[in-house]
Design a protein around this motif. Structure first.
Motif, PDB file in Angstrom:
ATOM      1  N   VAL A  38      30.972  46.737  40.064  1.00  0.00           N
ATOM      2  CA  VAL A  38      32.150  46.765  39.114  1.00  0.00           C
ATOM      3  C   VAL A  38      31.723  47.116  37.752  1.00  0.00           C
ATOM      4  N   ALA A  39      32.468  47.974  37.227  1.00  0.00           N
ATOM      5  CA  ALA A  39      32.190  48.472  35.730  1.00  0.00           C
ATOM      6  C   ALA A  39      33.503  48.033  34.859  1.00  0.00           C
ATOM      7  N   PRO A  40      33.300  48.022  33.419  1.00  0.00           N
ATOM      8  CA  PRO A  40      34.477  47.847  32.656  1.00  0.00           C
ATOM      9  C   PRO A  40      35.364  49.167  32.636  1.00  0.00           C
ATOM     10  N   VAL A  41      36.690  48.861  32.590  1.00  0.00           N
ATOM     11  CA  VAL A  41      37.663  50.223  33.123  1.00  0.00           C
ATOM     12  C   VAL A  41      38.473  50.333  31.676  1.00  0.00           C
ATOM     13  N   ASP A  42      38.908  51.624  31.582  1.00  0.00           N
ATOM     14  CA  ASP A  42      39.830  52.019  30.770  1.00  0.00           C
ATOM     15  C   ASP A  42      41.116  51.836  31.482  1.00  0.00           C
ATOM     16  N   PRO A  43      42.056  50.827  31.429  1.00  0.00           N
ATOM     17  CA  PRO A  43      43.090  50.921  32.122  1.00  0.00           C
ATOM     18  C   PRO A  43      44.368  51.893  32.129  1.00  0.00           C
ATOM     19  N   VAL A  56      45.922  38.169  38.432  1.00  0.00           N
ATOM     20  CA  VAL A  56      47.520  38.557  38.656  1.00  0.00           C
ATOM     21  C   VAL A  56      47.972  36.830  39.010  1.00  0.00           C
ATOM     22  N   ALA A  57      48.742  36.238  38.261  1.00  0.00           N
ATOM     23  CA  ALA A  57      49.469  35.305  38.377  1.00  0.00           C
ATOM     24  C   ALA A  57      48.464  33.887  38.360  1.00  0.00           C
ATOM     25  N   GLY A  58      47.434  34.060  37.649  1.00  0.00           N
ATOM     26  CA  GLY A  58      46.458  33.155  37.590  1.00  0.00           C
ATOM     27  C   GLY A  58      45.300  33.274  38.641  1.00  0.00           C
ATOM     28  N   LYS A  59      45.219  34.254  39.333  1.00  0.00           N
ATOM     29  CA  LYS A  59      44.002  34.165  40.415  1.00  0.00           C
ATOM     30  C   LYS A  59      43.387  35.712  40.389  1.00  0.00           C
ATOM     31  N   MET A  60      42.217  35.640  40.409  1.00  0.00           N
ATOM     32  CA  MET A  60      41.306  36.930  40.371  1.00  0.00           C
ATOM     33  C   MET A  60      41.370  37.645  41.660  1.00  0.00           C
ATOM     34  N   TYR A  61      41.450  38.994  41.646  1.00  0.00           N
ATOM     35  CA  TYR A  61      41.547  39.745  42.681  1.00  0.00           C
ATOM     36  C   TYR A  61      40.555  41.104  42.552  1.00  0.00           C
ATOM     37  N   SER A  73      52.684  49.224  30.062  1.00  0.00           N
ATOM     38  CA  SER A  73      51.211  49.037  30.046  1.00  0.00           C
ATOM     39  C   SER A  73      50.597  48.086  31.060  1.00  0.00           C
ATOM     40  N   ARG A  74      51.267  48.416  32.346  1.00  0.00           N
ATOM     41  CA  ARG A  74      50.807  47.216  33.336  1.00  0.00           C
ATOM     42  C   ARG A  74      50.697  48.197  34.839  1.00  0.00           C
ATOM     43  N   VAL A  75      50.062  47.375  35.694  1.00  0.00           N
ATOM     44  CA  VAL A  75      49.743  47.710  36.920  1.00  0.00           C
ATOM     45  C   VAL A  75      50.168  46.770  38.059  1.00  0.00           C
ATOM     46  N   GLN A  76      50.417  47.419  39.087  1.00  0.00           N
ATOM     47  CA  GLN A  76      50.647  46.585  40.368  1.00  0.00           C
ATOM     48  C   GLN A  76      49.553  46.374  41.227  1.00  0.00           C
ATOM     49  N   ILE A  77      48.980  45.369  41.348  1.00  0.00           N
ATOM     50  CA  ILE A  77      47.842  45.017  42.479  1.00  0.00           C
ATOM     51  C   ILE A  77      48.291  44.639  44.017  1.00  0.00           C
ATOM     52  N   SER A  78      47.667  45.135  44.860  1.00  0.00           N
ATOM     53  CA  SER A  78      47.932  44.953  46.270  1.00  0.00           C
ATOM     54  C   SER A  78      46.540  44.806  47.251  1.00  0.00           C
ATOM     55  N   ASN A  79      46.655  44.248  48.353  1.00  0.00           N
ATOM     56  CA  ASN A  79      45.440  44.313  48.998  1.00  0.00           C
ATOM     57  C   ASN A  79      45.579  45.656  50.328  1.00  0.00           C
ATOM     58  N   ASN A  80      44.545  45.599  51.000  1.00  0.00           N
ATOM     59  CA  ASN A  80      44.641  47.028  51.702  1.00  0.00           C
ATOM     60  C   ASN A  80      45.455  46.610  53.134  1.00  0.00           C
ATOM     61  N   ARG A  81      46.006  45.597  53.131  1.00  0.00           N
ATOM     62  CA  ARG A  81      46.761  45.094  54.501  1.00  0.00           C
ATOM     63  C   ARG A  81      48.365  44.980  54.283  1.00  0.00           C
ATOM     64  N   GLY A  82      48.925  45.704  53.000  1.00  0.00           N
ATOM     65  CA  GLY A  82      50.398  45.883  52.843  1.00  0.00           C
ATOM     66  C   GLY A  82      50.903  44.471  51.901  1.00  0.00           C
ATOM     67  N   ARG A  83      49.993  43.643  51.615  1.00  0.00           N
ATOM     68  CA  ARG A  83      50.635  42.406  50.795  1.00  0.00           C
ATOM     69  C   ARG A  83      50.585  42.868  49.357  1.00  0.00           C
ATOM     70  N   THR A  84      51.418  42.652  48.568  1.00  0.00           N
ATOM     71  CA  THR A  84      51.553  42.691  47.096  1.00  0.00           C
ATOM     72  C   THR A  84      51.442  41.590  46.214  1.00  0.00           C
ATOM     73  N   ALA A  91      45.546  44.295  29.816  1.00  0.00           N
ATOM     74  CA  ALA A  91      44.648  43.330  29.311  1.00  0.00           C
ATOM     75  C   ALA A  91      43.940  42.462  30.547  1.00  0.00           C
ATOM     76  N   ARG A  92      44.537  42.371  31.400  1.00  0.00           N
ATOM     77  CA  ARG A  92      43.907  41.461  32.759  1.00  0.00           C
ATOM     78  C   ARG A  92      43.389  42.361  33.756  1.00  0.00           C
ATOM     79  N   VAL A  93      43.282  43.578  33.545  1.00  0.00           N
ATOM     80  CA  VAL A  93      42.736  44.256  34.442  1.00  0.00           C
ATOM     81  C   VAL A  93      41.056  44.563  33.715  1.00  0.00           C
ATOM     82  N   TYR A  94      40.051  43.856  34.504  1.00  0.00           N
ATOM     83  CA  TYR A  94      38.713  43.905  33.762  1.00  0.00           C
ATOM     84  C   TYR A  94      37.950  45.036  34.195  1.00  0.00           C
ATOM     85  N   GLY A  95      37.779  45.352  35.303  1.00  0.00           N
ATOM     86  CA  GLY A  95      36.855  46.473  35.871  1.00  0.00           C
ATOM     87  C   GLY A  95      37.418  47.316  37.078  1.00  0.00           C
ATOM     88  N   ILE A  96      36.505  48.111  37.509  1.00  0.00           N
ATOM     89  CA  ILE A  96      37.001  49.147  38.648  1.00  0.00           C
ATOM     90  C   ILE A  96      35.776  49.140  39.327  1.00  0.00           C
TER      91      ILE A  96
END
Length: 120
Positions: A38-43, A56-61, A73-84, A91-96
């Motif tokens: 994982v490297a620093p990202v330009d969101p 997201v909501a206090g938890k790191m994913y 300036s925001r993104v939606q985060i989800s897992n690969n099983r269909g859960r958002t 500012a809370r997106v640290y790396g890619i």
């Protein structure tokens, strides 16, 4: 502080990190205990399907970008099983995730944030 928080702190300081996350929520893209880089990202460069290290909501994913809201300036985060997990600011997106078990993630390298030169 958990392992994911520790990795996010290092990435936020500009480091590229390797670790082995646990869990099945990202299979088959990332299986439990596979080595990820994982490297620093330009969101502002993110696209749907990128795998990011984000709070997201206090938890790191380490999850997928499932939607983008460039005007706010925001993104939606989800897992690969269909859960958002929810929306988070750039500012809370640290790396890619740039590779999994040494295999590069397509296009991720172009989204790495360039290091900020030290003063002096």
């Amino acid at each position: 502080m958990g392992m994911m928080d520790s990795m996010a702190a290092k990435v936020a300081r500009g480091a590229t990190v390797e670790f082995r996350p646990r869990g099945t929520s990202m299979a088959p893209l990332i299986r439990s205990r596979q080595l990820v880089t994982v490297a620093p990202v330009d969101p502002a460069r993110l696209a749907l399907g990128d795998i990011v290290l984000a709070r997201v909501a206090g938890k790191m994913y380490l999850h997928l970008v499932s939607a983008l809201d460039v005007t706010r300036s925001r993104v939606q985060i989800s897992n690969n099983r269909g859960r958002t997990n929810g929306w988070t600011s750039y500012a809370r997106v640290y790396g890619i995730c740039v590779s999994v078990d040494g295999v590069p993630r397509p296009g991720a390298g172009r989204k790495v944030r360039e290091p900020v030169p030290a003063d002096g």
